[in-house]
Design a protein around this motif. Structure first.
Motif, PDB file in Angstrom:
ATOM      1  N   THR A 123     -11.659   8.574  -2.842  1.00  0.00           N
ATOM      2  CA  THR A 123     -11.163   7.543  -1.994  1.00  0.00           C
ATOM      3  C   THR A 123     -11.715   6.495  -1.989  1.00  0.00           C
ATOM      4  O   THR A 123     -11.864   5.972  -1.198  1.00  0.00           O
ATOM      5  CB  THR A 123     -11.227   8.478  -0.717  1.00  0.00           C
ATOM      6  N   ASN A 124     -12.566   6.065  -2.909  1.00  0.00           N
ATOM      7  CA  ASN A 124     -13.447   4.931  -2.586  1.00  0.00           C
ATOM      8  C   ASN A 124     -13.111   4.089  -3.876  1.00  0.00           C
ATOM      9  O   ASN A 124     -14.041   2.769  -3.585  1.00  0.00           O
ATOM     10  CB  ASN A 124     -14.909   5.496  -3.992  1.00  0.00           C
ATOM     11  N   TYR A 125     -12.392   4.133  -4.288  1.00  0.00           N
ATOM     12  CA  TYR A 125     -11.288   2.665  -4.888  1.00  0.00           C
ATOM     13  C   TYR A 125     -10.085   2.697  -4.027  1.00  0.00           C
ATOM     14  O   TYR A 125      -9.125   3.386  -4.171  1.00  0.00           O
ATOM     15  CB  TYR A 125     -11.509   2.911  -6.281  1.00  0.00           C
ATOM     16  N   ILE A 126      -9.987   1.068  -4.755  1.00  0.00           N
ATOM     17  CA  ILE A 126      -8.599   1.551  -4.454  1.00  0.00           C
ATOM     18  C   ILE A 126      -7.708   1.376  -6.191  1.00  0.00           C
ATOM     19  O   ILE A 126      -8.587   1.252  -7.408  1.00  0.00           O
ATOM     20  CB  ILE A 126      -7.815  -0.212  -4.392  1.00  0.00           C
ATOM     21  N   TYR A 127      -6.557   1.849  -5.378  1.00  0.00           N
ATOM     22  CA  TYR A 127      -5.621   1.890  -6.748  1.00  0.00           C
ATOM     23  C   TYR A 127      -4.466   0.922  -6.766  1.00  0.00           C
ATOM     24  O   TYR A 127      -4.028   0.562  -6.265  1.00  0.00           O
ATOM     25  CB  TYR A 127      -5.473   3.188  -6.766  1.00  0.00           C
ATOM     26  N   TYR A 128      -4.016   1.043  -8.713  1.00  0.00           N
ATOM     27  CA  TYR A 128      -3.530  -0.535  -8.972  1.00  0.00           C
ATOM     28  C   TYR A 128      -2.289   0.678  -9.838  1.00  0.00           C
ATOM     29  O   TYR A 128      -2.665   1.321 -10.531  1.00  0.00           O
ATOM     30  CB  TYR A 128      -3.699  -1.585  -9.604  1.00  0.00           C
ATOM     31  N   ILE A 129      -1.171   0.032  -9.456  1.00  0.00           N
ATOM     32  CA  ILE A 129       0.100   1.114 -10.213  1.00  0.00           C
ATOM     33  C   ILE A 129       0.853   0.032 -11.431  1.00  0.00           C
ATOM     34  O   ILE A 129       1.335  -0.898 -10.532  1.00  0.00           O
ATOM     35  CB  ILE A 129       0.824   1.986  -9.151  1.00  0.00           C
ATOM     36  N   GLY A 130       1.113   0.122 -12.988  1.00  0.00           N
ATOM     37  CA  GLY A 130       1.820  -1.684 -13.199  1.00  0.00           C
ATOM     38  C   GLY A 130      -0.113  -2.335 -13.411  1.00  0.00           C
ATOM     39  O   GLY A 130       0.487  -3.829 -13.848  1.00  0.00           O
ATOM     40  N   TYR A 131      -0.875  -2.146 -13.132  1.00  0.00           N
ATOM     41  CA  TYR A 131      -1.926  -3.763 -12.913  1.00  0.00           C
ATOM     42  C   TYR A 131      -3.337  -3.409 -13.282  1.00  0.00           C
ATOM     43  O   TYR A 131      -3.861  -2.263 -13.207  1.00  0.00           O
ATOM     44  CB  TYR A 131      -1.731  -4.079 -11.975  1.00  0.00           C
ATOM     45  N   ASP A 132      -3.906  -4.171 -14.267  1.00  0.00           N
ATOM     46  CA  ASP A 132      -5.138  -3.823 -14.785  1.00  0.00           C
ATOM     47  C   ASP A 132      -6.129  -4.868 -14.017  1.00  0.00           C
ATOM     48  O   ASP A 132      -5.937  -6.233 -14.182  1.00  0.00           O
ATOM     49  CB  ASP A 132      -5.101  -4.079 -16.914  1.00  0.00           C
ATOM     50  N   THR A 133      -7.498  -4.675 -13.452  1.00  0.00           N
ATOM     51  CA  THR A 133      -8.277  -5.186 -13.231  1.00  0.00           C
ATOM     52  C   THR A 133      -8.530  -6.635 -14.018  1.00  0.00           C
ATOM     53  O   THR A 133      -9.115  -7.339 -13.110  1.00  0.00           O
ATOM     54  CB  THR A 133      -9.641  -4.955 -11.917  1.00  0.00           C
ATOM     55  N   ASN A 134      -8.191  -6.477 -15.296  1.00  0.00           N
ATOM     56  CA  ASN A 134      -8.301  -8.129 -15.904  1.00  0.00           C
ATOM     57  C   ASN A 134      -7.741  -8.772 -15.858  1.00  0.00           C
ATOM     58  O   ASN A 134      -7.102  -9.730 -16.566  1.00  0.00           O
ATOM     59  CB  ASN A 134      -8.360  -7.381 -17.635  1.00  0.00           C
ATOM     60  N   GLY A 135      -6.186  -8.633 -14.886  1.00  0.00           N
ATOM     61  CA  GLY A 135      -5.196  -9.389 -15.085  1.00  0.00           C
ATOM     62  C   GLY A 135      -3.961  -9.158 -15.079  1.00  0.00           C
ATOM     63  O   GLY A 135      -3.142 -10.112 -15.353  1.00  0.00           O
ATOM     64  N   TRP A 136      -3.905  -8.332 -15.670  1.00  0.00           N
ATOM     65  CA  TRP A 136      -2.630  -7.765 -16.707  1.00  0.00           C
ATOM     66  C   TRP A 136      -1.589  -7.107 -16.041  1.00  0.00           C
ATOM     67  O   TRP A 136      -2.315  -6.283 -15.544  1.00  0.00           O
ATOM     68  CB  TRP A 136      -2.731  -6.816 -17.679  1.00  0.00           C
ATOM     69  N   TYR A 137      -0.600  -7.574 -15.614  1.00  0.00           N
ATOM     70  CA  TYR A 137       0.864  -6.570 -15.025  1.00  0.00           C
ATOM     71  C   TYR A 137       1.366  -5.612 -16.407  1.00  0.00           C
ATOM     72  O   TYR A 137       2.102  -6.306 -17.058  1.00  0.00           O
ATOM     73  CB  TYR A 137       1.517  -7.644 -14.604  1.00  0.00           C
ATOM     74  N   SER A 138       2.037  -4.878 -16.496  1.00  0.00           N
ATOM     75  CA  SER A 138       2.707  -3.788 -16.596  1.00  0.00           C
ATOM     76  C   SER A 138       4.055  -4.644 -16.886  1.00  0.00           C
ATOM     77  O   SER A 138       4.370  -5.385 -16.318  1.00  0.00           O
ATOM     78  CB  SER A 138       2.695  -2.739 -16.098  1.00  0.00           C
ATOM     79  N   ASP A 139       4.452  -4.426 -18.077  1.00  0.00           N
ATOM     80  CA  ASP A 139       5.716  -5.366 -18.192  1.00  0.00           C
ATOM     81  C   ASP A 139       6.863  -3.910 -18.644  1.00  0.00           C
ATOM     82  O   ASP A 139       7.523  -4.243 -20.123  1.00  0.00           O
ATOM     83  CB  ASP A 139       5.633  -6.091 -19.869  1.00  0.00           C
ATOM     84  N   MET A 140       7.296  -3.102 -17.636  1.00  0.00           N
ATOM     85  CA  MET A 140       7.776  -1.693 -18.063  1.00  0.00           C
ATOM     86  C   MET A 140       8.697  -1.895 -16.716  1.00  0.00           C
ATOM     87  O   MET A 140       8.202  -2.233 -15.615  1.00  0.00           O
ATOM     88  CB  MET A 140       7.302  -1.270 -18.542  1.00  0.00           C
ATOM     89  N   PHE A 141      10.019  -1.148 -16.300  1.00  0.00           N
ATOM     90  CA  PHE A 141      10.106  -0.418 -15.556  1.00  0.00           C
ATOM     91  C   PHE A 141       9.849   0.816 -15.065  1.00  0.00           C
ATOM     92  O   PHE A 141       9.047   1.438 -16.215  1.00  0.00           O
ATOM     93  CB  PHE A 141      11.933  -0.235 -16.033  1.00  0.00           C
ATOM     94  N   MET A 142       9.690   1.277 -14.003  1.00  0.00           N
ATOM     95  CA  MET A 142       8.635   2.675 -13.396  1.00  0.00           C
ATOM     96  C   MET A 142       9.517   3.074 -12.509  1.00  0.00           C
ATOM     97  O   MET A 142       9.552   1.933 -11.227  1.00  0.00           O
ATOM     98  CB  MET A 142       7.024   2.788 -13.444  1.00  0.00           C
ATOM     99  N   SER A 143       9.806   4.837 -12.313  1.00  0.00           N
ATOM    100  CA  SER A 143      10.349   4.843 -11.786  1.00  0.00           C
ATOM    101  C   SER A 143      10.116   5.669 -11.435  1.00  0.00           C
ATOM    102  O   SER A 143       9.256   6.888 -11.751  1.00  0.00           O
ATOM    103  CB  SER A 143      11.695   5.378 -11.895  1.00  0.00           C
ATOM    104  N   GLU A 144      10.466   6.588 -10.214  1.00  0.00           N
ATOM    105  CA  GLU A 144       9.679   7.997  -9.305  1.00  0.00           C
ATOM    106  C   GLU A 144       8.851   8.851  -9.827  1.00  0.00           C
ATOM    107  O   GLU A 144       8.111   9.635 -10.661  1.00  0.00           O
ATOM    108  CB  GLU A 144      10.651   9.198 -10.267  1.00  0.00           C
ATOM    109  N   TYR A 145       7.728   7.780  -9.609  1.00  0.00           N
ATOM    110  CA  TYR A 145       6.294   8.283  -9.287  1.00  0.00           C
ATOM    111  C   TYR A 145       6.177   8.534  -8.286  1.00  0.00           C
ATOM    112  O   TYR A 145       5.886   8.089  -7.062  1.00  0.00           O
ATOM    113  CB  TYR A 145       5.628   6.195  -9.059  1.00  0.00           C
TER     114      TYR A 145
END
Length: 170
Positions: A123-145
């Motif tokens: 619980t000490n961190y913010i979580y990102y889904i489909g994003y890297d803290t280097n500024g990269w976004y995932s270029d894909m579809f995600m479903s039922e996560y």
């Protein structure tokens, strides 16, 4: 999620399940992130650096567990599942990955020690889904996560083989 939005969590047992489709590795950035913490201490990412097709799971700040991933067809959906259970007495079972219900084995890296409380699900961190803290976004579809706290589930919790022997969501 923001750390202030959650109550205490189980740092020793967790399950991530997601259906993914599309550019599973972005050649412009080398990494496609499924889950990442603010400081990159805990992450699940698909890496295409030098076209190696590896999935990395980092449960602590320094050790990556590497899995080869056989996901070549970018036009179809794949079920990706990663399970962490550091309470397991067998080291090889503490971080396990599955694609379409089949276990894939780690090819390198160090499994966490028994009962290790890692960075994934803290619980000490913010979580990102489909994003890297280097500024990269995932270029894909995600479903039922799904991110399941406190349970090390099996693939049959999320999918099953149909009459044509194709892995499908439940």
């Amino acid at each position: 999620r923001e750390s202030s939005d959650v109550c205490s969590s189980d740092l020793k047992k967790w399950t991530v399940s997601v259906w993914i489709k599309g550019r599973l590795s972005n050649p412009l950035q080398n990494r496609t992130t499924i889950l990442n913490t603010l400081a990159n201490n805990g992450m699940i990412s698909l890496d295409n650096y030098s076209y190696t097709k590896k999935m990395y799971v980092r449960v602590d700040a320094t050790n990556d567990i590497r899995f080869d991933y056989p996901m070549e067809d970018q036009s179809r959906w794949y079920h990706l599942m990663v399970v962490g259970d550091t309470t397991d007495a067998t080291a090889a079972n503490r971080t396990v990955a599955y694609i379409d219900g089949k276990k894939i084995f780690s090819s390198a890296g160090t499994q966490p020690s028994q009962n290790y409380a890692g960075y994934i699900n803290t619980t000490n961190y913010i979580y990102y889904i489909g994003y890297d803290t280097n500024g990269w976004y995932s270029d894909m579809f995600m479903s039922e996560y799904y991110f399941i706290d406190g349970q090390a589930l099996t693939p049959s919790s999320f999918g099953e083989y149909n009459g044509d022997n194709i892995w499908v969501p439940k």
